[in-house]
Design an enzyme around this catalytic site. Structure first.
Site, PDB file in Angstrom:
ATOM      1  N   LYS A   1       1.203 -12.669   1.948  1.00  0.00           N
ATOM      2  CA  LYS A   1       1.263 -12.300   0.537  1.00  0.00           C
ATOM      3  C   LYS A   1       2.719 -12.294   0.100  1.00  0.00           C
ATOM      4  O   LYS A   1       3.587 -11.795   0.821  1.00  0.00           O
ATOM      5  CB  LYS A   1       0.621 -10.920   0.332  1.00  0.00           C
ATOM      6  CG  LYS A   1       0.540 -10.493  -1.133  1.00  0.00           C
ATOM      7  CD  LYS A   1      -0.192  -9.164  -1.288  1.00  0.00           C
ATOM      8  CE  LYS A   1      -0.283  -8.754  -2.759  1.00  0.00           C
ATOM      9  NZ  LYS A   1      -1.022  -7.492  -2.947  1.00  0.00           N
TER      10      LYS A   1
ATOM     11  N   SER B   1      -6.516  -3.437  -3.579  1.00  0.00           N
ATOM     12  CA  SER B   1      -6.059  -4.827  -3.638  1.00  0.00           C
ATOM     13  C   SER B   1      -6.254  -5.642  -2.375  1.00  0.00           C
ATOM     14  O   SER B   1      -5.946  -6.825  -2.357  1.00  0.00           O
ATOM     15  CB  SER B   1      -4.585  -4.871  -4.047  1.00  0.00           C
ATOM     16  OG  SER B   1      -4.417  -4.470  -5.381  1.00  0.00           O
TER      17      SER B   1
ATOM     18  N   SER C   1      -4.929  -7.242  -6.214  1.00  0.00           N
ATOM     19  CA  SER C   1      -3.847  -8.159  -6.500  1.00  0.00           C
ATOM     20  C   SER C   1      -3.651  -9.224  -5.413  1.00  0.00           C
ATOM     21  O   SER C   1      -2.934 -10.195  -5.623  1.00  0.00           O
ATOM     22  CB  SER C   1      -2.541  -7.363  -6.643  1.00  0.00           C
ATOM     23  OG  SER C   1      -2.202  -6.735  -5.404  1.00  0.00           O
TER      24      SER C   1
END
Length: 483
Positions: free
Chosen positions: A76, A175, A151
């Protein structure tokens, strides 16, 4: 090969059926073919990846390999990685090349994992749909009209589309679990403090926690073995003995007490999602689990409490992005204050600005006691609810989200509706508990739905045991979208 689990790839590498360079090349080719339509990656650097893969092959040849040496991974784009752009999905950091590694990246590199690229995300991890990225929305591999969740939408989409066997992610209010559910992959958020936040760009420091997504619970356990551990550079990192999170995977579930919170099965839960969770509970009962009803009476208060605390912490954390030392700086300005204002106005997206404004407001004189202190008191009540519930059960089960993935653009004009989709995940972060999402079926319109497993503090091995046993008798986790 791309459908193999992390455990299977590890075995193939050990048996010399494939090299790390061949494996990385295979995934890079798939990323080249599919990322233009999915937008799961912000940055891919073929040369860097193949250099890492060649180094992993050299380690294996020298007999210095670990279990996962040579296995590919997506990170990420919130974890600082030396020499790679670390953007957090924001224009503000579009030009930022990290000069150092996050603790999670260090641990992955020490294990010999090979970076495939940097996964797309909602800007500064603020969002539930991955529509808030400066680099554009991520598409759900199961339905390109659907959101992947946020997210960590890029991480979830990459694993679901078999662009990577595993991906790092973060969870501040759901998330990891929500995108894992929407994309049909397994994702785990550990107990707060188990994974160091050093080098993980901060959104809400008391809530943020790193974790992983993969196809299976077993793969998540192997990855948690890599990234968990004490780090003195993070003041919230917990100094605990290292543990093997895969140690209990094979344990039978006979006698397991499963708590079902009545508040998670009330009004607002879509009928098809409810049926899928009921079916999953039935499978666990067949494996010997005993179901008990529990209550989490302050669940409804998690949304207002979270959306006071998280923006308050964000307003403080994001004050560092001012255009002075790094990040976006406006090209034209009159003086220092004008530079601050223009750089931040140009560098931040609308959702980030909204949360900074809310956070600044609730921390301002005259409102601090009325909002922030009150929210922190509610946070304690929520933690106490879980403490009482766990007195009568070993794990808590429920949905991850009220519905399967909604359509792109469906809720982007109504922030409150977007926030309401986090109703089942926020409480876990407010209490600092571990939780995970496990693929459990498909909605009436063919979109994945996850089962949420919540554990008591440091009960990651128990949650992974439940998830692994569930995956031994179901095949939802092995299904892949047709791309």
């Amino acid at each position: 090969m791309i459908h193999a689990t992390l455990k299977q790839l590890s075995q193939q590498l050990a048996d010399k059926q494939v090299s790390a360079v061949e494996l990385a090349t295979e995934y890079l080719q798939r990323i080249d073919a599919l990322n233009p339509q999915l937008n799961a990656f912000i940055t891919v650097d073929r040369d860097k990846t193949l250099l890492e893969a060649a180094a992993a092959d050299a380690r294996r040849a020298a007999g210095q390999a670990g279990l996962l040496t040579g296995a590919p991974i997506a990170h990420k784009d919130i974890f600082c990685q030396q020499g790679w752009k670390t953007s957090c999905g924001s224009k503000m950091l579009d030009n930022f090349i990290s000069p150092y590694n996050a603790h999670v990246i260090e641990q992955c590199q020490a294990a010999g994992l090979v970076t495939l690229g940097r996964a797309n995300m909602d800007e500064f991890a603020m969002g539930s749909s991955n529509e808030n990225s400066f680099y554009g929305a991520v598409k759900n591999p199961w339905d390109l009209n659907a959101i992947p969740g946020g997210s960590s939408g890029g991480s979830a989409a990459a694993v679901a589309a078999r662009l990577a066997p595993v991906a790092t992610a973060t969870d501040t209010g759901g998330s990891i679990r929500q995108p894992a559910s929407h994309c049909g992959v397994t994702g785990i958020k550990p107990t707060y403090g188990v994974v160091s936040r050093f080098g993980m760009v901060a959104y809400a420091s008391s809530l943020d926690q790193g974790g992983v997504m993969a196809q299976t619970a077993e793969d998540c356990a192997l990855m948690l073995n890599v990234i968990a551990g004490f780090d003195e550079r993070d003041s919230t990192s917990l100094e605990r003995a290292k543990e093997d999170y895969s140690r209990d995977l094979a344990q039978p579930l006979a006698g397991l007490r499963v708590g079902l919170p009545r508040e998670y099965f009330a009004e607002g839960l879509a009928a098809d999602v409810g049926r899928i969770i009921d079916n999953a509970v039935s499978e666990l009962k067949k494996l010997g689990a005993e179901v008990v009803e529990v209550s989490l009476p302050n669940t409804q208060l998690s949304i207002p409490a979270y959306y006071v605390i998280a923006p308050a912490e964000a307003s403080a954390n994001l004050s560092r992005f001012d255009g002075v030392r790094y990040g976006h700086r406006a090209s034209e300005y009159k003086d220092l204050v004008d530079m601050y204002e223009k750089s931040r106005a140009e560098g931040f997206g609308s959702e980030v600005k909204r949360r900074i404004m809310v956070g600044t407001y609730v921390l301002s004189h005259g409102y601090y006691d009325a909002y922030y202190i009150k929210a922190q008191k509610i946070r304690r009540l929520i933690a106490d609810d879980f403490k009482a519930a766990f007195a009568g059960c070993d794990v808590i089960l429920g949905p991850v989200a009220p519905t399967a993935a909604f359509n792109l653009g469906e809720k982007s004009g109504d922030p409150v509706q977007m926030y309401l989709s986090d109703i089942y995940t926020l409480s876990v972060n407010l209490a600092g508990l571990p939780a995970m999402s496990v693929p459990a079926g498909f909605s009436d319109n063919g979109r994945p739905v996850g089962l949420q497993i919540i554990g008591n503090y440091f009960a990651e091995a128990k949650m992974l045991n439940v998830a692994h046993q569930f995956q031994q008798v179901t095949d939802w986790h092995s299904k892949a979208p047709a791309l």
